[in-house]
Design an enzyme around this catalytic site. Structure first.
Site, PDB file in Angstrom:
ATOM      1  N   HIS A 123      50.917 -15.749  51.134  1.00  0.00           N
ATOM      2  CA  HIS A 123      50.108 -16.581  50.186  1.00  0.00           C
ATOM      3  C   HIS A 123      50.494 -18.567  51.171  1.00  0.00           C
ATOM      4  O   HIS A 123      51.999 -19.111  51.465  1.00  0.00           O
ATOM      5  CB  HIS A 123      50.754 -17.458  49.032  1.00  0.00           C
ATOM      6  N   ALA A 171      69.627  -0.664  55.150  1.00  0.00           N
ATOM      7  CA  ALA A 171      69.317  -0.890  53.828  1.00  0.00           C
ATOM      8  C   ALA A 171      69.532  -1.903  53.654  1.00  0.00           C
ATOM      9  O   ALA A 171      70.733  -2.523  53.944  1.00  0.00           O
ATOM     10  CB  ALA A 171      70.023   0.854  52.816  1.00  0.00           C
ATOM     11  N   ARG A 177      61.754 -11.119  62.093  1.00  0.00           N
ATOM     12  CA  ARG A 177      61.796 -11.181  62.958  1.00  0.00           C
ATOM     13  C   ARG A 177      61.713 -10.120  63.569  1.00  0.00           C
ATOM     14  O   ARG A 177      62.083  -9.523  62.896  1.00  0.00           O
ATOM     15  CB  ARG A 177      62.056 -12.479  63.839  1.00  0.00           C
ATOM     16  N   LYS A 191      69.567  -9.246  61.536  1.00  0.00           N
ATOM     17  CA  LYS A 191      69.904  -9.310  63.325  1.00  0.00           C
ATOM     18  C   LYS A 191      70.302  -8.563  63.763  1.00  0.00           C
ATOM     19  O   LYS A 191      70.389  -6.911  63.330  1.00  0.00           O
ATOM     20  CB  LYS A 191      71.184 -10.366  63.472  1.00  0.00           C
TER      21      LYS A 191
END
Length: 196
Positions: A123, A171, A177, A191
């Protein structure tokens, strides 16, 4: 259009609350007939609105208590929404795939463990309007998980992300990204830790 949507909502209300029809059961049964070469567990909840896409490849399976929500939304946004799962892919138990305002694509031979959230859109967060009434943020839409990916339990994959072929998501990770091919990623935010 508004009259048709109100009529549809009224029909669903009457069928569910007055007649006692379990609409999620009917949607799941329809999907099981349509994808007879795949397996959808009896406790899967499939919420698919008209004008959306759901596809499940041969020899794929969706585990118990997984919730699949496919919704184009309202508020004037008419965005493509769907869940497309490739062949021989395992989607485990207690997962939450929310394809509201975007498309979730999962490739072939993937392992999607348990307790995972894959979110196709967020949203907007403008002030002066309740969060519930905010339209979808269209800057980042959809999730693509390429072939041969393993997503570990309790991971979250956020809108606009592409997880490259052969990658591993540890996990508990939050993937916000893109993940390169064959990378092993972990953490919050995730990362690259190393490569396979």
């Amino acid at each position: 259009m508004a009259f048709r949507m109100n009529l549809l909502a009224l029909s669903r209300f009457v069928l569910t609350n007055v007649v006692g029809v379990d609409l999620t059961f009917l949607a799941r049964k329809r999907a099981q007939i349509r994808f007879y070469n795949a397996h959808i567990a009896p406790t899967v909840i499939l919420r698919q609105n008209p004008g959306t896409t759901f596809s499940l490849g041969k020899h794929s399976s969706i585990g118990d208590y997984t919730v699949l929500t496919i919704d184009r939304g309202d508020g004037g946004q008419d965005l493509e929404s769907g869940i497309v799962i490739g062949e021989s892919t395992y989607v485990g138990e207690h997962n939450n795939l929310r394809a509201g305002g975007g498309v979730i694509r999962i490739g072939d031979k993937c392992l999607i463990s348990q307790g995972i959230a894959i979110i196709a859109s967020n949203h907007s967060i403008a002030r002066g309007e309740p969060m519930r009434d905010q339209p979808w943020d269209t800057r980042k839409l959809g999730v693509t998980i390429e072939d041969d990916v393993w997503v570990g339990c309790n991971a979250a994959i956020m809108p606009g992300v592409r997880v490259g072929k052969g990658a591993v998501v540890a996990a508990g990770s939050v993937v916000s990204r893109d993940v390169p091919e064959y990378a092993i990623v972990g953490g919050v935010p995730a990362k690259v830790l190393k490569y396979r």
